[in-house]
Design a protein around this motif. Structure first.
Motif: not given
Length: 725
Positions: A358-371
Motif C-alpha cells: 500500500v505504502v512503499p518504502e521511502s528514503a525517510a524512516t517510517l515511524e508509525s501508520a494508522s487508518l
C-alpha cells in the motif's frame, strides 16, 4: 599566624559542595562468578557488592545503606548555592496549564457524543482526566488521580473506552512500578464496578464490540517479596468478562515452552479477528498468528493459524477493513512499508508471497501508520524531523499534513468511520500544541496552545551534523539563548539514548528550559542504536556493535569542544535507562572528557541485567553473559566492571528509585559503591561521587510533579556547581 587564621576562615566559609565527601562504608564480600567464554575458556569475575542486589523493602541491610547514602547526598545537595534558584525557576516554568490531544470517547455514533482529554493546571502532581461534549469543551472531571494518594505517587497509567462510551477500563500504577491494577468505571455514575485485575504489566485493554468484556495481558502472581525483582516470565493473554472474578478469565494465548517470550494481542475494529504477535525480546521482529474471534468467553478453544513462524521481520498490525489486515513491516524494506493481507485466505496461501503493498518504502524512516476515516496516515522521520503523509487505503498519495516546523508529532489515531483526528506538535522551542484535523478538507485547526511564560524569540534551536569515529554522520540539536557567546566555556549539557530503536525527537521540556534560561547550552545527539534512520541505524548500535553508540557520544562531546561551544571542564553528560548505561560506559572510557556526569536509572551490570524483571527481554539488544561469544564483549564496556582505582572520575550524581522494577536499583547501587571505593582507595582526587535515591518512585512514568521539580533542581544545581561559568 594571621595567614593561618585567614586560611581557617576561608575553609569554614566553604560550602559542603567544595569539600571532600565522606562516604558511608560499603561492605565488600568475596563473591566470584565463573562464566564460560569462547572455546570453553573460563572467566572469573568478582562481584563484591552482590548483597546490594537485594530488594530494599526486603533487606534491612540494603535499606540501611540506602538511608546512609541518601543522607550524605541530601546534605551535599542542600548546600549547593544555585539549588534554590533552580527550584524557583522550575516551579515557575512548570506552572502552566497543559492538555493532551482529545480523543473520541466511544465509537462514532455512540450517544451522547463525547471527548476525553487529560489536563494539568500546572503544579498538580498528576494530570486529571476530563470528559466533554466537544473537542474544546472544559467538560467534567472523570478521574482525578490526585485523590488516590496524599503524596501523588499513584498514577493513572492507561485507559480504554468501550465502543458505546458507557464504560472505561483504566489502569493504576503505584510508586512508579510497572505493575498495574485494572478497574472499570461506569461513566454515568462515576462509580467503579467490582472488577479488579492484578499482576498486569506491559499491555493495554481491548474491548469487544458488545461491551461485555475485554482482552488484556498478565503475568503469574510472583512469590511473596519478589514482586519488584522477579523476571517477567510466562505472559498470558486473557479475556475478562465483566462481573467475573479474575480467576475465571479465559486464557486466549500462552506459550509454556517459551516462558521468556512475549506476546501481544490485537483485535480488529469489527471484533471479527484476533491477531497475536510474538517476540523474543524488544526487537521488532516477530511471529504472527491469527484466528476468528469466537466471542469473548468462548475464545479459549479455537486454533491459531500461523502466518509467520520465524523472527526474521517485523509485522505489526495497524488496522483492518473487513478481512483486509493492514500491517507495518520491514520485509524487503529496512525503512518499513505498509502492506495488506487477506485474512480470509489465512492458512491457505503463503503469507509473505501474497502481501499487497500500500505504502512503499521511502528514503525517510517510517515511524508509525494508522487508518482513520478512510485515510492512511503515515508518520516519517527525515533527519529526526517529523513528516506526515496521507494515502488512500489502496495506496494513492494524498499529500502531506502541513506541520508548524521542525519537531515531533503525535496522534492521528481514531476509528475507521471518523471524520476527524487529532495530533500534538512540539519542538525544543515549541510546547505541546494540539490540533484537530478535518479528514475531508485536510485542514488543521488549533485547539489548544499552552502559555508557558517563555519568550522563545530569545532562544535559538538548530540541527547540526558531526562525524563519529568511523566517519558516520550523526545529527545533533543545539538549544541556547541567542545572547550567549559561544566562546568554548559555556556550561553545556549533552544528552542521548542510543538503543532499542527509540528515536529521540525534538520536544519541549520545562526542566531543560530552566537549564537553558539559566545560561546553559542543551545538546541532544541522535546516536546509532536508536530508530532515527530505521533498522540499519539500530543494528549498527546493538550487540557487538554497541561500542559504536559510545563512540558516537564521545565524538559528540569532542565536536562540542572543537566547535568552541564548551570545554571538557564545562561539559556535562546525561542519559537515563539505556542512556544511563551510555553515560556509565563513556565516563569509564573517557573520564578526561567530561566535567560532570548524570547517569540515571542505568543498566550498569551487563553480566546480570537479564536475571531481573524485564531484563531478559533486552538480550536481543545487548546479548547476555550466558552466551560465551558475548561475555568478553560485555565485560569490555560494563560500567560497574570497568571502574578502576586511581582514575579521577568526574563529579557524578547517580540517580535511581527504590520502586524501579524496570531497571532495578541494584545497578545504580553497585556502580555508585564501586566509584566511591575506587576513589577512597587511591590518589584519585576528591570529586563528589554521589547517589540520589528517590523513594516511592520508579523508572520515571507517573512521577509526581513535586518530585520532578525537586529532582531537576538537584541535578541542575549539581551541574552548575561543577561545570558552571
Amino acid at each position: 599566624m594571621l595567614r593561618r587564621h585567614l586560611a581557617l576562615a576561608l575553609l569554614t566559609a566553604m560550602s559542603a559542595a567544595a569539600r571532600a565527601v565522606e562516604y558511608p562504608v560499603t561492605d565488600r564480600e568475596e563473591v566470584v562468578d565463573t562464566y564460560q567464554g569462547p572455546g570453553g575458556k573460563e572467566i572469573e569475575v568478582t562481584d563484591p557488592y552482590r548483597w546490594l542486589e537485594a530488594d530494599v523493602r526486603e533487606s534491612d541491610r540494603v535499606a540501611a545503606w540506602v538511608a546512609q547514602q541518601q543522607a550524605v547526598t541530601e546534605a551535599y545537595l542542600a548546600d549547593l548555592p544555585e539549588r534554590q534558584s533552580f527550584v524557583d525557576e522550575l516551579t515557575k516554568l512548570w506552572n502552566y496549564e497543559r492538555r493532551s490531544a482529545p480523543s473520541r470517547f466511544g465509537k462514532p455514533g455512540a450517544s451522547p457524543e463525547r471527548y476525553a482529554y487529560s489536563k494539568n493546571d500546572g503544579l498538580q502532581n498528576q494530570s486529571v482526566l476530563y470528559l466533554g461534549d466537544s473537542p474544546q469543551s472544559e467538560g467534567r472531571v472523570l478521574i482525578d488521580p490526585n485523590q488516590w494518594s496524599e503524596d501523588g505517587t499513584i498514577a493513572l497509567a492507561g485507559t480504554s473506552t468501550s465502543y458505546d462510551g458507557k464504560l472505561l477500563a483504566y489502569q493504576r500504577s503505584e510508586a512508579g512500578s510497572d505493575w498495574r491494577v485494572i478497574r472499570v468505571l461506569d461513566v454515568e455514575t462515576g462509580n467503579d464496578l467490582d472488577d479488579e485485575l492484578r499482576w498486569v504489566k506491559f499491555g493495554g485493554v481491548q474491548w469487544t464490540p458488545d461491551g461485555k468484556g475485554f482482552y488484556y495481558s498478565r503475568y503469574p502472581e510472583p512469590e511473596e517479596g519478589a514482586a519488584y525483582q522477579a523476571s517477567a516470565l510466562n505472559r498470558k493473554l486473557c479475556y475478562h468478562q465483566l462481573g467475573d472474578p479474575q480467576e475465571k478469565d479465559v486464557v486466549v494465548y500462552e506459550d509454556p515452552e517459551h516462558p521468556d517470550w512475549s506476546a501481544g494481542l490485537w483485535l480488529s475494529e469489527d471484533g471479527a479477528w484476533l491477531v497475536v504477535a510474538v517476540s523474543k525480546g524488544t526487537d521488532n521482529q516477530n511471529r504472527l498468528y491469527v484466528r476468528k474471534a469466537d466471542g469473548g468467553a468462548n475464545d479459549g478453544g479455537a486454533d491459531w493459524i500461523p502466518l509467520v513462524e520465524d523472527f526474521e521481520n517485523e509485522f505489526n498490525p495497524i488496522a483492518s477493513e473487513g478481512d483486509r489486515l493492514y500491517l507495518l513491516t520491514d520485509q524487503d524494506a529496512p525503512q518499513r512499508r505498509v502492506v495488506t493481507f487477506d485474512l480470509a485466505r489465512a492458512g491457505e496461501v503463503e503469507f509473505r508471497d501474497t502481501l499487497v503493498e500500500v505504502v512503499p518504502e521511502s528514503a525517510a524512516t517510517l515511524e508509525s501508520a494508522s487508518l482513520v476515516g478512510g485515510v492512511v496516515f503515515v508518520q516519517y522521520l527525515e533527519d529526526v524531523a517529523a513528516v506526515v503523509r496521507r494515502y488512500s487505503p489502496r495506496g494513492a498519495p494524498l499529500g502531506e499534513v502541513e506541520l508548524p516546523g521542525v519537531g515531533s508529532v503525535y496522534g492521528f489515531g481514531g476509528w475507521q468511520d471518523a471524520t476527524e483526528t487529532f495530533y500534538t506538535y512540539t519542538s525544543y522551542d515549541a510546547p505541546p500544541t494540539t490540533y484537530r484535523y478535518d479528514i475531508a478538507s485536510g485542514e488543521s485547526t488549533l485547539l489548544f496552545q499552552p502559555d508557558v511564560g517563555v519568550d522563545f524569540s530569545k532562544f535559538t534551536v538548530r540541527r547540526e551534523f558531526y562525524e563519529s569515529k568511523d566517519g558516520t554522520r550523526v545529527p545533533i540539536f543545539l538549544t541556547h539563548r541567542k545572547d550567549l557567546e559561544l566562546n568554548g566555556n559555556n556550561p553545556t549539557l549533552l544528552y542521548a539514548y542510543g538503543g532499542f530503536t527509540i528515536s529521540i525527537t525534538p520536544g519541549y521540556s520545562a526542566s531543560r528550559m530552566a537549564w537553558v534560561e539559566h545560561g546553559g547550552v542543551l545538546a541532544v545527539a541522535n546516536l546509532r542504536g536508536g530508530g532515527e534512520y530505521g533498522e540499519p541505524w539500530h543494528e549498527a548500535g546493538k550487540l557487538r556493535n554497541k561500542q559504536n553508540v559510545f563512540d558516537d557520544f564521545i565524538a559528540a562531546a569532542e565536536w562540542l569542544v572543537a566547535e568552541k561551544i564548551t570545554s571538557p571542564e564545562h561539559l556535562a553528560i546525561q542519559g537515563g535507562s539505556n542512556g544511563g548505561l551510555l553515560v556509565g560506559a563513556v565516563m569509564t572510557q573517557r573520564p578526561d572528557l567530561f566535567g560532570a556526569c548524570l547517569p540515571a536509572v542505568g543498566v550498569m551490570d551487563m553480566l546480570r541485567f537479564h536475571t531481573f524483571t524485564a531484563g531478559q527481554f533486552w538480550r536481543d539488544e545487548y546479548g547476555s553473559s550466558d552466551d560465551p561469544a558475548m561475555i568478553e564483549y560485555l565485560l569490555g564496556y560494563s560500567p560497574f566492571h570497568n571502574v578502576k582505582p586511581g582514575v579521577a572520575y568526574p563529579p557524578t550524581l547517580v540517580t535511581t528509585a527504590d520502586t524501579d522494577d524496570r531497571v532495578v536499583p541494584m545497578h545504580s547501587f553497585k556502580f555508585a559503591a564501586a566509584l566511591q571505593h575506587a576513589q577512597q582507595t587511591s590518589e584519585a582526587g576528591d570529586n563528589p561521587l554521589l547517589i540520589r535515591i528517590e523513594s516511592r518512585a520508579g523508572h520515571g512514568a507517573g512521577t509526581p510533579t513535586k518530585k520532578l521539580i525537586e529532582q531537576a533542581a538537584d541535578l541542575w544545581a549539581f551541574l552548575w556547581e561543577h561545570v558552571g561559568p
